[in-house]
Design a protein around this motif. Structure first.
Motif, PDB file in Angstrom:
ATOM      1  N   GLN A 155       0.806  -1.292  -0.061  1.00  0.00           N
ATOM      2  CA  GLN A 155      -0.159  -0.001  -0.033  1.00  0.00           C
ATOM      3  C   GLN A 155       0.846   1.349   0.157  1.00  0.00           C
ATOM      4  N   PRO A 156       1.517   1.536  -1.325  1.00  0.00           N
ATOM      5  CA  PRO A 156       2.189   2.692  -1.311  1.00  0.00           C
ATOM      6  C   PRO A 156       1.626   4.145  -0.915  1.00  0.00           C
ATOM      7  N   GLY A 157       2.556   4.783  -0.183  1.00  0.00           N
ATOM      8  CA  GLY A 157       1.804   6.026   0.323  1.00  0.00           C
ATOM      9  C   GLY A 157       1.266   6.099   1.581  1.00  0.00           C
ATOM     10  N   GLU A 158       0.907   5.035   2.300  1.00  0.00           N
ATOM     11  CA  GLU A 158       0.434   4.972   3.716  1.00  0.00           C
ATOM     12  C   GLU A 158       1.765   4.740   4.713  1.00  0.00           C
ATOM     13  N   ALA A 159       1.416   5.250   5.902  1.00  0.00           N
ATOM     14  CA  ALA A 159       2.495   5.088   6.848  1.00  0.00           C
ATOM     15  C   ALA A 159       2.984   3.656   7.144  1.00  0.00           C
ATOM     16  N   ALA A 160       4.116   3.721   7.362  1.00  0.00           N
ATOM     17  CA  ALA A 160       4.832   2.480   7.874  1.00  0.00           C
ATOM     18  C   ALA A 160       4.408   2.002   8.875  1.00  0.00           C
ATOM     19  N   GLN A 161       4.397   0.306   8.987  1.00  0.00           N
ATOM     20  CA  GLN A 161       4.018  -0.290  10.181  1.00  0.00           C
ATOM     21  C   GLN A 161       4.985  -0.465  11.145  1.00  0.00           C
ATOM     22  N   ARG A 162       4.779  -0.655  12.174  1.00  0.00           N
ATOM     23  CA  ARG A 162       5.875  -0.951  13.213  1.00  0.00           C
ATOM     24  C   ARG A 162       6.177  -2.232  13.712  1.00  0.00           C
ATOM     25  N   SER A 163       7.158  -2.863  13.873  1.00  0.00           N
ATOM     26  CA  SER A 163       7.504  -4.338  14.349  1.00  0.00           C
ATOM     27  C   SER A 163       8.304  -3.940  15.776  1.00  0.00           C
ATOM     28  N   LEU A 164       7.269  -4.458  16.586  1.00  0.00           N
ATOM     29  CA  LEU A 164       8.029  -4.314  18.068  1.00  0.00           C
ATOM     30  C   LEU A 164       9.175  -5.415  18.118  1.00  0.00           C
ATOM     31  N   VAL A 165      10.393  -4.698  18.433  1.00  0.00           N
ATOM     32  CA  VAL A 165      11.537  -5.561  18.663  1.00  0.00           C
ATOM     33  C   VAL A 165      11.923  -5.687  20.358  1.00  0.00           C
ATOM     34  N   GLY A 166      11.636  -4.764  21.110  1.00  0.00           N
ATOM     35  CA  GLY A 166      11.556  -4.995  22.432  1.00  0.00           C
ATOM     36  C   GLY A 166      11.285  -3.673  23.273  1.00  0.00           C
ATOM     37  N   LEU A 167      11.185  -3.849  24.506  1.00  0.00           N
ATOM     38  CA  LEU A 167      10.987  -2.749  25.514  1.00  0.00           C
ATOM     39  C   LEU A 167      11.572  -2.822  26.483  1.00  0.00           C
ATOM     40  N   ARG A 168      11.843  -1.605  27.364  1.00  0.00           N
ATOM     41  CA  ARG A 168      12.501  -1.522  28.650  1.00  0.00           C
ATOM     42  C   ARG A 168      11.678  -0.606  29.627  1.00  0.00           C
ATOM     43  N   LEU A 169      11.791  -1.083  30.916  1.00  0.00           N
ATOM     44  CA  LEU A 169      11.102  -0.073  31.864  1.00  0.00           C
ATOM     45  C   LEU A 169      11.980  -0.342  33.101  1.00  0.00           C
ATOM     46  N   SER A 170      11.921   0.722  34.084  1.00  0.00           N
ATOM     47  CA  SER A 170      12.567   0.760  35.384  1.00  0.00           C
ATOM     48  C   SER A 170      11.968  -0.061  36.325  1.00  0.00           C
ATOM     49  N   LYS A 171      12.544  -1.025  37.045  1.00  0.00           N
ATOM     50  CA  LYS A 171      12.073  -1.731  38.186  1.00  0.00           C
ATOM     51  C   LYS A 171      12.353  -0.972  39.585  1.00  0.00           C
ATOM     52  N   SER A 172      13.280  -0.283  39.636  1.00  0.00           N
ATOM     53  CA  SER A 172      13.977   0.049  40.879  1.00  0.00           C
ATOM     54  C   SER A 172      15.120   1.025  40.259  1.00  0.00           C
ATOM     55  N   TYR A 173      15.929   1.973  41.262  1.00  0.00           N
ATOM     56  CA  TYR A 173      16.850   2.926  40.819  1.00  0.00           C
ATOM     57  C   TYR A 173      17.925   2.092  40.158  1.00  0.00           C
ATOM     58  N   ASP A 174      18.248   0.701  40.294  1.00  0.00           N
ATOM     59  CA  ASP A 174      19.212   0.105  39.748  1.00  0.00           C
ATOM     60  C   ASP A 174      19.202  -0.902  38.637  1.00  0.00           C
ATOM     61  N   ARG A 175      17.678  -1.372  38.503  1.00  0.00           N
ATOM     62  CA  ARG A 175      17.493  -2.365  37.703  1.00  0.00           C
ATOM     63  C   ARG A 175      16.296  -2.024  36.573  1.00  0.00           C
TER      64      ARG A 175
END
Length: 474
Positions: A155-175
């Motif tokens: 579908q040329p001209g439409e926005a590219a789709q995103r493929s999730l590779v990974g995510l990260r979030l904080s558990k504590s100040y050091d992890r």
């Protein structure tokens, strides 16, 4: 075939928790790179604290003998970070975006709002659960998403789709909790330690209003100031002994992230307080047996057998001795001291011991007595309630919460009535010479002296304060 430069870029990127270089082969290349990174960063087991803090000089090595907080960090040199290899011709630039949790958001909603496939989002969340419970997300919490844009060829001209590779979030100040796509399909998660630099901050000043307020005005965090004040509760009566012109001085740990932002304030390393011309100095130290405590200049533990004041933030409202009883109306010996405090204020065990009595006792109201040794007992009266696990025969440790301030029994208002008995004879808790705690000897004493010298040399070189003073509130 996966380009070698790309694979190295993936591993290097995940080691630094930064975007990985993504080759033209797209998501498959990223997954292989993540597998390599996952093998290099095996899930943690029984490891605490930031283990990559910088060692600035020999002082830091000596200071390391005084354990790091509240985990056991190691002070080691960090090699220079590897540079990222250049992208090969035709490579796609990886994308990374940080989103923040809003009111009513769930992790699934956040991922869907960013245009990721619902099945990928569900799989990533399921992989995350053993490492981090998504229901613990807080409003304002940051989540960093790594993804590969896929050109919409059909579908040329439409926005590219995103493929999730990974995510990260904080558990504590050091992890951090990290989730990544693996080559076999789906996602896997693990914990990663944040790269933090250990700094030692100093604050000192003169007392003008109150020790707590003046420490805060010098930039000392409230929790650190509370810990500092508690160190002197064995030796100093903060209601009567502190006067304008007395001085304070402390060193405490401060962790910074790779961008220089303060990630966590740690333990007090050194504490000094000058009261009426007498200076008390205490140093944090860990013995070879792993016991952590604070010690005076000659290696005596700051901890006494009994706390002089088993309650925080209270006002001494009645001393020991003869007085006119506020209810009975005649003079009567007051065989303890009273601390006025709001109902519900926690009451601590003054020392290690065994509960002898817990319950109602006449005019004392709700009452607890503790036998500390063959010589010393303490008693606590007029409680609003006794802690549920405090029963006769129960072993308690110094500082354990045994009950809460109230006004039960013969009382005119909420307060703690506190007694100290020596050989079953009530004595004045404020005038008793309390038995000292442990004293270092042998190899522990030699190590302690080295730590103390290192701290004293650091104090000689450091300015009186490394913090930004805070303007007092109007």
């Amino acid at each position: 075939m996966i380009p070698l430069a790309f694979a190295a870029g993936c591993i290097g990127g995940f080691l630094r928790l930064r975007p990985v270089a993504v080759g033209a082969v797209g998501t498959a290349a990223v997954t292989i790179g993540f597998v390599g990174a996952l093998a290099a960063l095996a899930p943690l087991s029984g490891t605490n604290g930031p283990e990559r803090a910088h060692a600035q000089n020999v002082d830091d090595v000596l200071l390391a003998a005084a354990p790091l907080p509240p985990t056991s960090a190691m002070i080691v040199d960090i090699p220079d970070r590897p540079s990222r290899p250049p992208l090969e011709p035709g490579a796609l630039q990886p994308a990374e975006r940080t989103v923040h949790v809003g009111r009513g958001d769930t992790l699934l909603k956040l991922l869907m709002d960013q245009g990721f496939d619902r099945n990928d989002a569900h799989e990533a969340i399921d992989a995350l659960r053993p490492v981090y419970d998504p229901r613990r997300l807080r409003i304002g919490q940051a989540i960093t998403l790594t993804y590969v844009p896929q050109p919409a060829v059909d579908q040329p001209g439409e926005a590219a789709q995103r493929s999730l590779v990974g995510l990260r979030l904080s558990k504590s100040y050091d992890r951090e909790a990290v989730v990544g796509r693996v080559v076999e399909g789906g996602f896997e998660a693990f914990e990663s330690e944040k790269q933090l630099d250990l700094q030692v901050a100093r604050a000192s000043g003169s007392i003008r209003n109150s020790l707590f307020e003046d420490g805060a005005s010098e930039g000392v965090p409230a929790r650190v100031m509370v810990d500092y004040i508690r160190l002197f509760s064995y030796d100093v009566d903060f209601q009567r002994d502190i006067h304008a012109g007395d001085r304070f001085d402390l060193l405490f740990e401060r962790y910074q992230d790779s961008e220089g932002a303060i990630a966590h304030d740690g333990q007090v390393r050194y504490a000094a307080l000058t009261v009426a011309g007498k200076t008390y100095r205490f140093y944090r130290f860990e013995t070879q047996d792993g016991e952590v405590d604070y010690y005076s200049e000659n290696g005596e533990s700051v901890r006494k057998a009994l706390l002089r004041t088993p309650i925080d933030g209270a006002r001494l409202s009645s001393g020991f001795g003869m007085r006119r009883h506020p209810i009975l109306g005649y003079s009567k010996m007051h065989r303890g001291i009273d601390f006025a405090a709001p109902t519900g204020t926690p009451i601590m065990a003054a020392g290690n011991g065994t509960v002898r009595f817990a319950g109602r006792r006449g005019g004392y109201g709700k009452y607890v007595s503790i036998r500390h040794n063959a010589e010393y007992d303490t008693a606590y009266a007029h409680m609003s309630r006794i802690a549920p696990d405090v029963t006769p025969g129960k072993r308690v440790k110094q500082g354990d919460i045994i009950g809460y301030v109230g006004t039960t029994g013969r009382s005119t208002g909420p307060h703690l009535h506190y007694e100290v008995m020596v050989n079953n004879q009530q004595i004045n808790p404020m005038s008793i010479k309390l038995p000292s705690g442990t004293k270092l000897a042998g190899k522990d004493l030699a190590r302690f002296r080295a730590v103390r010298r290192a701290i004293e040399e650091r104090l000689d070189r450091m300015p009186s304060s490394t913090l930004i003073a805070q303007a007092p509130a109007d």
